[in-house]
Every structure is written in C-alpha cells, then in structure tokens.
Design a protein around this motif. Sequence first.
Motif, PDB file in Angstrom:
ATOM      1  N   CYS A   9      37.302 -36.258  -0.283  1.00  0.00           N
ATOM      2  CA  CYS A   9      37.672 -36.826  -1.581  1.00  0.00           C
ATOM      3  C   CYS A   9      37.051 -38.216  -1.759  1.00  0.00           C
ATOM      4  CB  CYS A   9      39.197 -36.897  -1.665  1.00  0.00           C
ATOM      5  SG  CYS A   9      39.822 -37.755  -3.124  1.00  0.00           S
ATOM      6  N   SER A  55      42.676 -28.830 -10.255  1.00  0.00           N
ATOM      7  CA  SER A  55      41.956 -28.567  -9.010  1.00  0.00           C
ATOM      8  C   SER A  55      41.531 -27.114  -8.885  1.00  0.00           C
ATOM      9  CB  SER A  55      42.826 -28.932  -7.807  1.00  0.00           C
ATOM     10  OG  SER A  55      43.872 -28.006  -7.649  1.00  0.00           O
ATOM     11  N   THR A  79      46.481 -29.468  -0.435  1.00  0.00           N
ATOM     12  CA  THR A  79      45.335 -29.987  -1.186  1.00  0.00           C
ATOM     13  C   THR A  79      45.601 -30.021  -2.688  1.00  0.00           C
ATOM     14  OG1 THR A  79      44.294 -27.804  -1.276  1.00  0.00           O
ATOM     15  CG2 THR A  79      43.683 -29.238   0.567  1.00  0.00           C
TER      16      THR A  79
END
Length: 110
Positions: A9, A55, A79
């Motif tokens: 990230c 996401s 996540t």
Amino acid sequence: MELYGLNSCDSCRAARKAFKNITIDYVDVRESGVPRNVLKMALEIFGAALINKSSTTWRGLDEQARAMDSLELLKVHPTLMKRPLIVNGSEMTLGWKPDVAAFYADIQGS
C-alpha cells in the motif's frame, strides 16, 4: 504506537516513512491480521468508513459475505480495512491524508 497496513500500500509506505522520530510497531494485516480489540475500537470510532468498499477484495465478495457482521468480515478479510490504521494509545487515525500527516508531524516536532 502501532501502524496497521499492507506492505503493498502506497499510503502505508508513506506513513511509515514519515515516522522519523517515533518508534512504531508495524503490522502487515495480510500476514498478521488485526487484533479483535483493535478492530472493535476502530469500528466504534470509524463505523462503516473502516471498510474499503472500493477495493478489489470487496468487489470479489458475494452478497452473503458482504452482509456479514463488520467485525467478522474484517477478521476474515483484513485487507478490506482502509489503511493505514494508526493506534496511539486510545487514539486512532485512519488513512494518510494531509491532515493526518500534519498531526503526526506536529507530534514529532518536525
């Protein structure tokens, strides 16, 4: 202070790099997950904003998974959490936007 994020990230990497004068414990959520008590506290503070619904992971979930309790969903799919989640005692921040970066720069005396 703990920083929960992902090695891949960009925001997490920027946050980690910014902590020059503060020792942080970094936790990759993909490898280690997030402790249940931290997730519970983050959900109380940030609510639905804690889950990253834009996401790839979210888009890959079926309706049954999306309907799960948020705490259980984040335990199964860590996540999905927006990141970085920074925990400093009883205070938490989510994301790495200019206001959050400025807050931690002030703490460091930069």
